[in-house]
Each structure stands twice: as structure tokens, then as C-alpha cells.
Design an enzyme around this catalytic site. Sequence first.
Site, PDB file in Angstrom:
ATOM      1  N   HIS A 160       0.833  -1.216   0.000  1.00  0.00           N
ATOM      2  CA  HIS A 160       0.000   0.000   0.000  1.00  0.00           C
ATOM      3  C   HIS A 160       0.866   1.264   0.000  1.00  0.00           C
ATOM      4  O   HIS A 160       0.446   2.300   0.520  1.00  0.00           O
ATOM      5  CB  HIS A 160      -0.950   0.034   1.213  1.00  0.00           C
ATOM      6  N   GLU A 213       9.161   8.358 -16.993  1.00  0.00           N
ATOM      7  CA  GLU A 213       7.795   8.868 -17.208  1.00  0.00           C
ATOM      8  C   GLU A 213       7.283   8.499 -18.589  1.00  0.00           C
ATOM      9  O   GLU A 213       6.119   8.127 -18.762  1.00  0.00           O
ATOM     10  CB  GLU A 213       7.757  10.394 -17.025  1.00  0.00           C
ATOM     11  N   LYS A 217      14.881  21.989 -11.009  1.00  0.00           N
ATOM     12  CA  LYS A 217      14.290  20.683 -11.328  1.00  0.00           C
ATOM     13  C   LYS A 217      15.193  19.779 -12.159  1.00  0.00           C
ATOM     14  O   LYS A 217      15.900  20.222 -13.046  1.00  0.00           O
ATOM     15  CB  LYS A 217      12.980  20.871 -12.122  1.00  0.00           C
ATOM     16  N   SER A 222      13.705  21.790 -16.206  1.00  0.00           N
ATOM     17  CA  SER A 222      12.486  22.553 -16.452  1.00  0.00           C
ATOM     18  C   SER A 222      12.887  23.902 -17.035  1.00  0.00           C
ATOM     19  O   SER A 222      13.898  24.474 -16.645  1.00  0.00           O
ATOM     20  CB  SER A 222      11.734  22.742 -15.138  1.00  0.00           C
TER      21      SER A 222
END
Length: 460
Positions: free
Chosen positions: A159, A293, A286, A280
Site C-alpha cells: 500500500h 515517465e 528541477k 524545467s
Amino acid sequence: MQDKNKGWSGRFSEPVDALVKRYTASVTFDKRLAEFDIQGSLAHAAMLAAQGIIGQDDLAAIERGMAEIRDEIRSGSFEWLLDLEDVHLNIEKRLTDKVGDAGKRLHTARSRNDQVATDVRLWLRAKVDEILSLIRALQLSILDLAEAHADTVMPGFTHLQVAQPVTFGHHLMAYFEMLKRDAGRFADARRRINRLPLGAAALAGSGYPVDREMVAHSLGFDGVCENSLDAVSDRDFAIEFTAAAALVMTHLSRFSEELILWSSPRFGFVDIADRYCTGSSIMPQKKNPDVPELVRGKTGRVNGHLVALLTLMKGQPLAYNKDNQEDKEPLFDTADTLTDTLAIYADMLRGVKVDKEAMRRAVLEGFATATDLADYLVKKGLPFRDAHEAVARAVRHAESKDCDLADLPLEELKQFSALADEDVYAVLTPEGSLASRRHLGGTAPERVRQAIAKARTELG
Ligand code: ARG
């Protein structure tokens, strides 16, 4: 009106509408099958000659013409014409231009229906072999990383909550197992892909004395498709391939999700090499894990192709229908997406740096050894359910003191169970917990090393 370019225009009285021509043509994408189309044609022609259906001189002319066409295609000088609809008619027309009547005899005892099914199977078989070697390379990359981290403690999650300590090596080996099954699925699908449709002709077989076994043998097929209607119409082999690909992608999507989480500053477990990340344009701090992804994103695309192919097939009556022309783009894109993903992944893992301290800190924050404490009490005679309850109360107590179970003094632990003794601290460390799970399939470092050694032997 006759359109002399076509292989089929004789019975038509007006040319095909321009938009319809574009709509029905497949050459823009099926030219990718060209090498296999030529290979199939050469095997077919050799059989026709061996059976006396065409002359030896025809065969020689076809072989000469096809060799030239192959060179033209490889060098990029071949001119693909939309007017000629697909890869098959383009090549056949060029052959006829080069060698005359011999070229026109090539299509004896054959239809584009069995021809295209053969081409796709040959193409797919080569892709499966490429994919199998790419999966193997990725597995080797996983083994190297797992070996380096056979002792590295990390939290195992359920979980997405810290559950119990595991080793990072053990965690990685879970992906090795998934890929092992994936490779098995491709190897299994390959056996069904590797059957020859040629000889089925349009759907009913051929009235010529064809020797299908000879063609199968020369093209390296394990045998022929044993029903002519089935041979030209079913694309289950393409669906199986795509399903196997969707599963690999799904596995790597899960792996990617973990790399994304682990590389976020909140986890800080791993660092992905810069060459797999981007910055970024607005936030200078970043470093984004673009590659994982995209693997996660592209999984959606491959899963979509699987649904597309299943849907393509479901309403088709026997035998061949033009619907099947739509099998190619999903299939090609599936193979391209998968081969790129596998190649990138194997290298990306080589650039993963692990922060062992961050992993260990996370284990200590999550009461990951609570189950070990319960097991300790059980070994001293307490029934498991009572032990579970006692430890749950101890966890609540530690939580209120903002410390780990291992930080509680013995007197406090004894308040929850009098069975606790000095030796309890050995099981409360992550290392103690790991060491106790030394059975087959367990996370103890010695077991993980054995699993890695076994895996290396299996991969050969
Ligand atoms: N381009 C077609 C395909 O991909 C080749 C077979 C065409 N057959 C036909 N009868 N029109 O399926």
C-alpha cells in the site's frame, strides 16, 4: 478504364477516387516489409520452378530482378508509388518492368492474402528474436545492479506504506522474474508465428501442384498453416505478440513508477543519470525523470494497440478482409516502442546511483520490524494473534515517543509482553529481520546472492 499500373484494374470502368486511393493504400507503412516480401517471393518462385509451374529461365530472371530491386530499396533509390497501393504490387510491378513476362508469372498460385500474412510473420519472427536478446541484455543489467546491492537494506512496501525490510537486490530481482516470464511468452508466441501461410492463396488454396513444405523449409518456418482459410485471415499471432509486449511494458511501467518515486527528493533513494533526465524551462532546480515517465506513458500506447488489434479481429467473417491491413501500424509501433524501451532501460539502470543511507533511514522510520517482534514473541510461546496485538500497542507507544521499536528500553517493551528479553534487540534491526528470511525466494542477502547466481547460469 484500364489503369495499367495496377495488378487488378481489368474489371473496373473508372479510376479510383483520389481520396479513396490514399485511404486504401498501405505502401506508406507496409514498405517496411519489403525485405521479407522479396524473401517470400524468392522462396515461392523457387518452388514454382521446382514443381515445373514456371520455367528455370523464369526463376533466374526473377532472382536477377529481385536482387536489383533489393539493392534499390536498400540504397533508397526505389520509387514507391501510392498508385501501386502496397509493398507487394510495388515490388511486383518493378520486377515486371525489369524482367518482363517472368515477373508476371511470379504471382502464379499466390494471392496478396497469403503473401502479406507470410511477410508479417517473417517480419515478426525477426522482431521476436531481437526482443529476446534485448530482454536478456536488460536482465543482465538488472543482475549487475542487484549483485551490487544484495545487502542494501530498503523498506519493502505494501500500500506504498513501509511494510518490512527487504534488500534492494531482492527488490530488483522481482523485475528479473517478470522479465523471465516475458521472455518465455515471446518464445512461446514465436512457435505459433513461425508457420507458413503461402499456398493458401486467396483463401481456398491453389489448383497448382504447390509444395508448401518446401517453401516452409526454405523460409525457416517450423511448418505450414494447416487450413487455408485460417492461414490468410487470422491475426492471433500478432495479437499474442502485442499482448506479450503490453506485459513487458506494464512491468517496466511499474518499475518506472518506482524510479520516479525513488528519485523524488521526498524519497531520495536513487539518482538517475543526467542523460536520462531533463530540466524545467521555468524552475531552475528541477531534474525530471523523463525517461521513466515516458516508459509509463508509452505503456498506454502499447496497451491501446493490443485493444486495437483485438477489436480489428472480432467482427471479421472468414476469410481475408481488408480490415487486416490495419494490423500493421499498431504492430510496427508496438515493436518499435518495445525495442527502444528495452534498449534504453538496460543502459539507464547502469546509470542509477543508490543512496543506501536514505534507504536505511526510511526503514527505521516505518516500524518495519514490527512483524519480526511479533514472530519473536510467538517463538517464545505467545499465540500469533496475541503477539500481533501486543506489538501493535508497542508501536503506538513508540509512535507517541517519536522513536523506533529498537529505541524502546527493555522495561518498556516488557510492559507489552513479559516475554521480551535482551535478545529481542537482535530481531529489531533491519539486518536481523533480513537474515531470518533465508528460505527459497526470501530476502536474506545470502539467498539473494544465490538467486542472482542461478539467474546468471540460466541466462548462460
Ligand atoms: N495491403 C494488404 C494488407 O495489408 C495486402 C493484401 C491485400 N489483399 C486484397 N485482397 N486486397 O492486408
